[in-house]
Scaffold this motif. Sequence first.
Motif, PDB file in Angstrom:
ATOM      1  N   THR A  34       0.856  -1.198   0.000  1.00  0.00           N
ATOM      2  CA  THR A  34       0.000   0.000   0.000  1.00  0.00           C
ATOM      3  C   THR A  34       0.889   1.245   0.000  1.00  0.00           C
ATOM      4  OG1 THR A  34      -0.051   0.083   2.422  1.00  0.00           O
ATOM      5  CG2 THR A  34      -1.838  -1.129   1.359  1.00  0.00           C
ATOM      6  N   CYS A  36      -1.103   4.870  -0.292  1.00  0.00           N
ATOM      7  CA  CYS A  36      -1.980   5.945   0.179  1.00  0.00           C
ATOM      8  C   CYS A  36      -2.781   5.539   1.408  1.00  0.00           C
ATOM      9  CB  CYS A  36      -2.924   6.411  -0.932  1.00  0.00           C
ATOM     10  SG  CYS A  36      -4.151   5.207  -1.462  1.00  0.00           S
ATOM     11  N   TYR A  37      -2.860   4.257   1.686  1.00  0.00           N
ATOM     12  CA  TYR A  37      -3.730   3.750   2.758  1.00  0.00           C
ATOM     13  C   TYR A  37      -3.203   4.081   4.155  1.00  0.00           C
ATOM     14  CZ  TYR A  37      -5.900   0.121   5.702  1.00  0.00           C
ATOM     15  OH  TYR A  37      -6.551  -0.558   6.697  1.00  0.00           O
ATOM     16  N   GLY A  45      -8.352   4.740  -1.954  1.00  0.00           N
ATOM     17  CA  GLY A  45      -8.061   4.012  -3.194  1.00  0.00           C
ATOM     18  C   GLY A  45      -7.385   4.860  -4.250  1.00  0.00           C
ATOM     19  N   ALA A  46      -6.440   5.701  -3.845  1.00  0.00           N
ATOM     20  CA  ALA A  46      -5.864   6.659  -4.796  1.00  0.00           C
ATOM     21  C   ALA A  46      -4.635   6.134  -5.531  1.00  0.00           C
ATOM     22  CB  ALA A  46      -5.502   7.953  -4.067  1.00  0.00           C
ATOM     23  N   CYS A  47      -3.775   5.397  -4.868  1.00  0.00           N
ATOM     24  CA  CYS A  47      -2.463   5.118  -5.473  1.00  0.00           C
ATOM     25  C   CYS A  47      -2.444   3.884  -6.367  1.00  0.00           C
ATOM     26  CB  CYS A  47      -1.402   5.001  -4.383  1.00  0.00           C
ATOM     27  SG  CYS A  47      -1.464   3.453  -3.447  1.00  0.00           S
ATOM     28  N   ARG A  48      -3.314   2.932  -6.141  1.00  0.00           N
ATOM     29  CA  ARG A  48      -3.434   1.676  -6.907  1.00  0.00           C
ATOM     30  C   ARG A  48      -2.259   0.710  -6.679  1.00  0.00           C
ATOM     31  NH1 ARG A  48      -8.513   2.535  -7.323  1.00  0.00           N
ATOM     32  NH2 ARG A  48      -8.772   0.831  -8.797  1.00  0.00           N
ATOM     33  N   CYS A  50      -2.228  -1.312  -4.208  1.00  0.00           N
ATOM     34  CA  CYS A  50      -2.805  -2.485  -3.547  1.00  0.00           C
ATOM     35  C   CYS A  50      -3.691  -3.297  -4.484  1.00  0.00           C
ATOM     36  CB  CYS A  50      -3.601  -2.034  -2.330  1.00  0.00           C
ATOM     37  SG  CYS A  50      -5.095  -1.128  -2.780  1.00  0.00           S
ATOM     38  N   CYS A  64      -7.717  -1.967  -0.783  1.00  0.00           N
ATOM     39  CA  CYS A  64      -7.951  -1.144   0.420  1.00  0.00           C
ATOM     40  C   CYS A  64      -9.371  -0.600   0.502  1.00  0.00           C
ATOM     41  CB  CYS A  64      -6.928  -0.012   0.506  1.00  0.00           C
ATOM     42  SG  CYS A  64      -7.111   1.226  -0.782  1.00  0.00           S
TER      43      CYS A  64
HETATM   44 FE1  FES Z   1      -3.487   3.196  -2.362  1.00  0.00          FE
HETATM   45 FE2  FES Z   1      -5.033   1.027  -1.972  1.00  0.00          FE
HETATM   46  S1  FES Z   1      -3.256   1.637  -0.913  1.00  0.00           S
HETATM   47  S2  FES Z   1      -5.150   2.465  -3.564  1.00  0.00           S
END
Ligand code: FES
Length: 227
Positions: A34, A36-37, A45-48, A50, A64
């Motif tokens: 992860t 952004c979590y 769910g911004a960074c992708r 995960c 996430c």
């Molecule tokens: Fe960033 Fe899931 S940790 S989208």
Amino acid sequence: MENINLKINGLDVSAPVGSTILEAAHLAGIKIPTLCYLKEINEIGACRMCVVEVKGARNLVAACVHPVNEGMEVYTNTPKLIESRKKTLQLLLSNHDKKCLSCVRSGNCELQQLCHEYGVEDEDFYEGEMNHYELDDSAAHMIRDNNKCILCRRCVAVCEKTQGIGVIGPNNRGFATMIGSAFEMGLGETSCVSCGQCIAACPTGALYEKDYTKQILEAIADPEKYV
Ligand code: FES
């Protein structure tokens, strides 16, 4: 509490109703990367990073934020996922100041750690337009270096939800998006309370404390100068 039964990487996993795939994986001791979590603070769910594969789903899903369902079959480490996470890291690096050797977070940077884990090297990123930002050193206690910001918004979430202050947020849109204060004020001009929560939440070297060691040593050596 009622539980949902699913399979992750072929293992039977049971998780409370309302859990996300990430939470179910944690319960089973399965690691999903992860960025952004932040548990219960920033689940957007911004960074992708995960992303996982769910049998029957057309697209990869962000673990996430995606809830578990009865009978779901999830895969967390397929070649397709590894490729997707590598691309995500390459894209983040393509607009990131990569002076890692002199960065305050070198060796303790989540982005650097993930690049190391996924074998993403300096030369792998795409050459293209980059944003260049002035450092914001207007606050007494810290510096914001948006050249190292990955727009995860963890700092924004802790400022608002943990500290209840909410003086920072995303400005502009698309490629020009940057985290800062309203009306382009420096952090020192806002009602920031210097708690440092944003620094602790930042996964990279975008936020760091000012180092007053030199001034302190000078004051000890020559107290008169500072009276
Ligand atoms: Fe960033 Fe899931 S940790 S989208």
